[in-house]
Enzyme design. Structure first.
Site, mmCIF file in Angstrom:
data_model
loop_
_atom_site.group_PDB
_atom_site.id
_atom_site.type_symbol
_atom_site.label_atom_id
_atom_site.label_comp_id
_atom_site.label_asym_id
_atom_site.label_seq_id
_atom_site.Cartn_x
_atom_site.Cartn_y
_atom_site.Cartn_z
ATOM 1 N N ASN A 1 25.358 58.138 22.259
ATOM 2 C CA ASN A 1 24.422 58.979 21.505
ATOM 3 C C ASN A 1 23.935 60.152 22.358
ATOM 4 O OD1 ASN A 1 22.177 60.068 20.279
ATOM 5 N ND2 ASN A 1 21.378 58.088 19.582
ATOM 6 N N GLY B 1 16.872 56.327 11.275
ATOM 7 C CA GLY B 1 16.561 54.912 11.070
ATOM 8 C C GLY B 1 15.303 54.683 10.244
ATOM 9 N N ASP C 1 17.653 49.750 24.716
ATOM 10 C CA ASP C 1 17.795 48.990 23.475
ATOM 11 C C ASP C 1 16.444 49.064 22.788
ATOM 12 O OD1 ASP C 1 19.463 47.335 21.764
ATOM 13 O OD2 ASP C 1 17.965 45.795 22.131
HETATM 14 P P1 IMP Z 1 19.725 50.849 19.446
HETATM 15 O O1 IMP Z 1 18.620 50.819 20.444
HETATM 16 O O2 IMP Z 1 20.533 52.100 19.523
HETATM 17 O O3 IMP Z 1 20.498 49.573 19.440
HETATM 18 O O4 IMP Z 1 19.061 50.978 18.002
HETATM 19 C C1 IMP Z 1 18.240 50.034 17.458
HETATM 20 C C2 IMP Z 1 17.828 50.337 16.036
HETATM 21 O O5 IMP Z 1 16.407 50.332 16.000
HETATM 22 C C3 IMP Z 1 18.218 51.676 15.451
HETATM 23 O O6 IMP Z 1 19.466 51.623 14.839
HETATM 24 C C4 IMP Z 1 17.135 51.864 14.411
HETATM 25 O O7 IMP Z 1 17.399 51.077 13.305
HETATM 26 C C5 IMP Z 1 15.923 51.278 15.087
HETATM 27 N N1 IMP Z 1 15.178 52.297 15.848
HETATM 28 C C6 IMP Z 1 15.042 52.362 17.191
HETATM 29 N N2 IMP Z 1 14.295 53.429 17.537
HETATM 30 C C7 IMP Z 1 13.963 54.049 16.386
HETATM 31 C C8 IMP Z 1 13.215 55.240 16.109
HETATM 32 O O8 IMP Z 1 12.722 55.959 16.978
HETATM 33 N N3 IMP Z 1 13.116 55.561 14.811
HETATM 34 C C9 IMP Z 1 13.668 54.836 13.813
HETATM 35 N N4 IMP Z 1 14.387 53.742 14.016
HETATM 36 C C10 IMP Z 1 14.531 53.333 15.302
#
Ligand code: IMP
Length: 216
Positions: A11, A171, A87
């Site tokens: 990302n 998200g 995470d």
């Molecule tokens: P990862 O940390 O990339 O595995 O993402 C975890 C998930 O948490 C994301 O896909 C979102 O669903 C949610 N998430 C984490 N941070 C945010 C944020 O800042 N805004 C909205 N959703 C979030």
């Protein structure tokens, strides 16, 4: 020694955020792809910290192999490659902390966030405002060349709103209400969000920790 941060993510937004935080330090930041390594381990941990460490650890192993094989500059060439990962997820108090570490997978990985948010709002339909407290939580992990690892946590507190609003962010942002702005986190700018976000706080805490340890 020249310091370099390899962020274990695909990302570019996350890389931009850490670059902004350490802009004045002259430290290079690369995505794992830019560093020539690629890993997507299963997130089998039971906490945000464990999952962040799993990701950073698997990329760090590939970085060490690449350094040994001469495919990447490493300590022998005077470069200290620090691998970082994060995470994160949404923690809803009235749901006992769900979706938590399962935020991306909640109701199915390919299910739209509109459906995921509507599901949560439906679950909370009888919960009064005071009980709708929630937070975004982020863990950031760092693995140093000698294998030492550190984790830190950051939180952004808010409430699960009654409706969806805003088109910034991603998200679960459109239903996450921030009382200090009287807006959702999808209704504030990227700069405003970075200043108060769980990830921003955790990244800054990790940079401070590594500075205090004289790693950065
Ligand atoms: P990862 O940390 O990339 O595995 O993402 C975890 C998930 O948490 C994301 O896909 C979102 O669903 C949610 N998430 C984490 N941070 C945010 C944020 O800042 N805004 C909205 N959703 C979030």
């Amino acid at each position: 020694m020249k310091k370099r941060i390899i962020f274990a993510t695909g990302n570019p937004g996350k890389v931009r955020e850490i670059k902004d935080i350490i802009a004045d330090m002259g430290i290079e930041v690369l995505t794992m792809r830019e560093a020539g390594v690629e890993a997507d381990p299963d997130e089998t941990g039971t906490s945000f910290e464990e999952n962040a460490l799993i990701k950073a650890g698997s990329v760090a192993r590939l970085v060490r192999e690449a350094e040994k094989d001469g495919r990447m500059d490493g300590e022998a060439q005077g470069v200290c490659n620090i691998v970082m990962s994060d995470d994160s997820g949404l923690v809803v108090d009235a749901l006992g902390g769900a979706p938590g570490i399962y935020s991306a997978r909640f109701q199915g990985r390919d299910t739209s966030y509109i459906i995921k948010m509507n599901y949560i709002m439906d679950q909370l339909k009888d919960v009064p405002w005071e009980g709708r407290t929630a937070r975004f939580t982020a863990a950031v992990a760092a693995v140093l060349p000698d294998g030492t690892s550190y984790t830190v946590l950051g939180h952004m507190e808010g409430y699960i709103g009654y409706e969806i609003s805003g088109s910034n962010g991603f998200g679960y942002d459109p239903f996450f209400y921030l009382p200090q702005y009287q807006k959702t986190s999808a209704d504030i700018s990227e700069e405003e969000k970075n200043a108060i976000s769980h990830r921003g706080k955790a990244l800054r805490a990790m940079v401070e920790k590594l500075k205090a340890l004289e790693v950065l």
